[in-house]
Design an enzyme around this catalytic site. Structure first.
Site, PDB file in Angstrom:
ATOM      1  N   CYS A 383       0.822  -1.203   0.000  1.00  0.00           N
ATOM      2  CA  CYS A 383       0.000   0.000   0.000  1.00  0.00           C
ATOM      3  C   CYS A 383       0.865   1.266   0.000  1.00  0.00           C
ATOM      4  O   CYS A 383       1.385   1.646  -1.038  1.00  0.00           O
ATOM      5  CB  CYS A 383      -0.983  -0.031   1.163  1.00  0.00           C
ATOM      6  SG  CYS A 383      -2.431   0.969   0.801  1.00  0.00           S
ATOM      7  N   HIS A 509      -3.482  -4.927   0.487  1.00  0.00           N
ATOM      8  CA  HIS A 509      -2.975  -5.392   1.785  1.00  0.00           C
ATOM      9  C   HIS A 509      -3.100  -6.917   1.846  1.00  0.00           C
ATOM     10  O   HIS A 509      -4.015  -7.434   2.490  1.00  0.00           O
ATOM     11  CB  HIS A 509      -3.790  -4.783   2.927  1.00  0.00           C
ATOM     12  CG  HIS A 509      -3.505  -3.342   3.168  1.00  0.00           C
ATOM     13  ND1 HIS A 509      -2.421  -2.912   3.894  1.00  0.00           N
ATOM     14  CD2 HIS A 509      -4.167  -2.230   2.774  1.00  0.00           C
ATOM     15  CE1 HIS A 509      -2.434  -1.588   3.953  1.00  0.00           C
ATOM     16  NE2 HIS A 509      -3.474  -1.149   3.278  1.00  0.00           N
ATOM     17  N   GLU A 511      -1.622  -8.928   3.547  1.00  0.00           N
ATOM     18  CA  GLU A 511      -1.441  -9.459   4.901  1.00  0.00           C
ATOM     19  C   GLU A 511      -2.769  -9.809   5.563  1.00  0.00           C
ATOM     20  O   GLU A 511      -2.794 -10.582   6.523  1.00  0.00           O
ATOM     21  CB  GLU A 511      -0.651  -8.469   5.767  1.00  0.00           C
ATOM     22  CG  GLU A 511      -1.364  -7.167   6.140  1.00  0.00           C
ATOM     23  CD  GLU A 511      -1.171  -6.035   5.134  1.00  0.00           C
ATOM     24  OE1 GLU A 511      -0.929  -6.337   3.943  1.00  0.00           O
ATOM     25  OE2 GLU A 511      -1.279  -4.858   5.518  1.00  0.00           O
TER      26      GLU A 511
HETATM   27  N1  GLN Z   1      -1.916   6.830   2.627  1.00  0.00           N
HETATM   28  C1  GLN Z   1      -2.045   6.058   1.444  1.00  0.00           C
HETATM   29  C2  GLN Z   1      -3.412   6.205   0.806  1.00  0.00           C
HETATM   30  O1  GLN Z   1      -4.341   6.624   1.432  1.00  0.00           O
HETATM   31  C3  GLN Z   1      -1.751   4.586   1.730  1.00  0.00           C
HETATM   32  C4  GLN Z   1      -2.764   3.938   2.611  1.00  0.00           C
HETATM   33  C5  GLN Z   1      -2.304   2.643   3.231  1.00  0.00           C
HETATM   34  O2  GLN Z   1      -1.124   2.348   3.275  1.00  0.00           O
HETATM   35  N2  GLN Z   1      -3.245   1.873   3.745  1.00  0.00           N
HETATM   36  O3  GLN Z   1      -3.575   5.914  -0.348  1.00  0.00           O
END
Ligand code: GLN
Length: 532
Positions: A383, A509, A511
């Site tokens: 992410c 994600h 994970e």
């Molecule tokens: N801050 C970034 C976004 O909003 C990544 C978000 C995250 O890592 N969950 O796109």
């Protein structure tokens, strides 16, 4: 046999952080191994409607479900142990239930009535408990009440389960701590006795007590707890400290916990099947190799901020007969030059940059990614880690001056990461990101396609920003491969750099979907490369 619904209610006392969630998951695992369908439910006393608006440093990671719910991290433990997919009905908070009751009141559903906590809020809670039982078609619902006995916050939930026990078959299990005092190492029962007394004052008699302690409970201590807490001795269960959390079901199984619970709930005993779980635990406990992996994060002050990431590394490593030592690197320390990159990463076999929000620590993350790319060290970006990898490549390979995300520099001259089209104009913060499971189409002959062994990958998301499509062609021409994209080709979901030991990142994600016996393909690939 009664046709009442079956519930197990798990409460906790003496201390917070005793591992109630792990107990619930382990008990669920045992009941599941006996062929019973179990649905877990977490009740959280905070007023937030969901966990999505909380800082991970304070409350641990925000876990995301397929349906996009942002929930308490305990649900991650439930999903991993039980290998199930939960949904928004698996987590209730004070905020959520009050919101529901207040909305009903405004609609006029209770017209003419004085809407009181009892029976209206408790009634609403009981409806939710029963609805989960009915919709999940579970044989047993396990309700975990967050917080500790004696907190003001969770009283209404305790009252609701007391009332529930008048209507359905409910078994109460209380988790406590048995500390050890003095040089002789005597196990002390008084905190448990007093805490159970508080529970009884509100009308709940525990039917089983799960005692966390450093060492297994001594027999004399079990006897004492039984006598003072009015619970039969065989239902005083010992929960000693363990190195490997996946061993907890086995320790409970040695004490026949499933049989005791089933007998209490008038359910027939059945043959158990824990073979694969035991094999996994054996592998984790006897690794043939150890590696160091750096997690370059911005919430490293609390390990729980990265709970699922750490677990996913363990799942992959366990299945590869290896052990991962996680080294936390605080990215703002790198950014502020408190510690050098070489010093932080010189002794690791791989670098993982996880998710996060906001500007702090970003330049530190980018430095570490540059190090991984140039030193040919295995790298996995998740992410925010994916977004930082795009920024790093844009600046240092594609020579795009000042490349950045508009999350950090709104007027960046090269906004390679930008707010998603669908996110523009959204001002409310609760539950409004791109959330939940989405499909990515994987590129032929890519690393990720090889790992997922499929044309598509389904992973969970939680973000507002994305790769700016205006830069995709340019970056691809410079050698960055976007190896997974949304079906319409507009959202970049995976990236990789060919001819590198392993340089892969995803906007998702992964994970959140890793399981002990089914490690996430991406983590599996990453850890395998670190082992080489
Ligand atoms: N801050 C970034 C976004 O909003 C990544 C978000 C995250 O890592 N969950 O796109």
């Amino acid at each position: 046999m009664s046709n009442k619904r079956k519930f197990i209610v798990v409460t906790g006392g003496v201390l917070s952080g005793l591992g109630k969630g792990l107990f619930v998951s382990s008990l669920g695992k045992l009941l599941q191994s006996r062929g019973y369908k179990v649905a877990p439910l977490k009740v959280d006393p905070y007023v937030n409607v969901d966990a999505g608006t909380m800082n991970p440093i304070e409350h641990g990671e925000v876990f995301v479900l397929d349906d996009g719910s942002e929930v308490d991290m305990d649900l991650g433990t439930y999903e991993r142990f039980l290998d199930v997919k939960l949904n928004k009905y698996s987590n209730i908070t004070t905020g959520k239930i009050y919101k529901k009751v207040i909305e009903k009141e405004r609609r006029g559903d209770y017209l003419g009535k004085t809407v009181q906590l009892i029976p209206f809020v408790t009634g609403e809670l009981k409806n939710d408990y029963k609805a989960l039982y009915d919709h999940s078609e579970a044989d047993i619902v396990i309700i975990e009440i967050g917080g500790t006995i004696g907190d003001i916050e969770n009283q209404i939930f305790l009252e609701s389960v007391r009332e529930l026990s008048l209507e359905e078959d409910v078994m109460f299990v209380h988790c406590t701590l048995v500390p050890v005092m003095g040089v002789v190492g005597e196990q002390k029962t008084k905190p448990t006795q007093q805490n159970v007394r508080m529970l009884r004052e509100i009308g709940i008699m525990p039917n089983m007590i799960f005692c966390r302690s450093e060492k297994p409970l001594e027999d004399s201590i079990k006897k004492k707890i039984s006598l003072f807490c009015n619970v039969s001795e065989e239902r005083v269960i010992s929960g000693p400290d363990l190195k490997n959390i996946y061993e907890i079901p086995l320790v409970l199984d040695e004490q026949c916990v499933a049989e005791k619970v089933l007998s209490f709930l008038n359910l027939e005993p059945r043959r158990k099947d824990l073979y694969e779980w035991k094999e996994f635990v054996k592998k984790v406990n006897n690794p043939s190799k150890e590696i160091n992996i750096a997690i370059v994060g911005k919430y490293t002050g609390l390990k729980d901020s990265y709970a699922s990431v750490i677990e996913s590394l363990d799942h992959a490593a366990g299945n590869l007969n290896a052990k991962v030592n996680v080294k936390f690197v605080e990215s703002s320390d790198i950014e502020d030059n408190k510690i050098g990159v070489e010093e932080a990463l010189g002794d690791v076999h791989g670098i993982l940059v996880p998710g996060g929000f906001g500007k702090r620590g970003i330049e530190g993350k980018i430095k570490c990614i540059k190090y991984a790319r140039e030193k040919n060290l295995p790298f996995l970006g998740l992410c925010l880690g994916f977004q930082c990898a795009v920024i790093e490549f844009s600046r240092n390979v594609a020579e795009l001056n000042g490349a950045n995300s508009t999350e950090f520099v709104p007027d960046s001259e090269n906004p390679v990461i930008d707010i998603m089209l669908a996110q523009r104009g959204i001002n409310e913060k609760g539950g409004t990101m791109r959330l939940g499971e989405y499909e990515a189409v994987l590129k032929d002959n890519s690393i990720v396609k090889n790992l997922y062994k499929d044309n598509i990958a389904l992973e969970r998301h939680r973000h507002r920003y994305e790769v700016n499509t205006n830069y995709v062609e340019l970056l691809e021409n410079k050698g960055l491969v976007f190896s997974g994209k949304s079906k319409d080709g507009q959202l970049m979901e995976f990236l990789e750099i060919p001819n590198h030991n392993f340089f892969v990142a995803t906007q998702a994600h992964p994970e959140f979907k890793s399981r002990p016996l089914k490690p996430s393909p991406l983590f599996f690939g990453f850890v395998s490369s670190c082992l080489k």
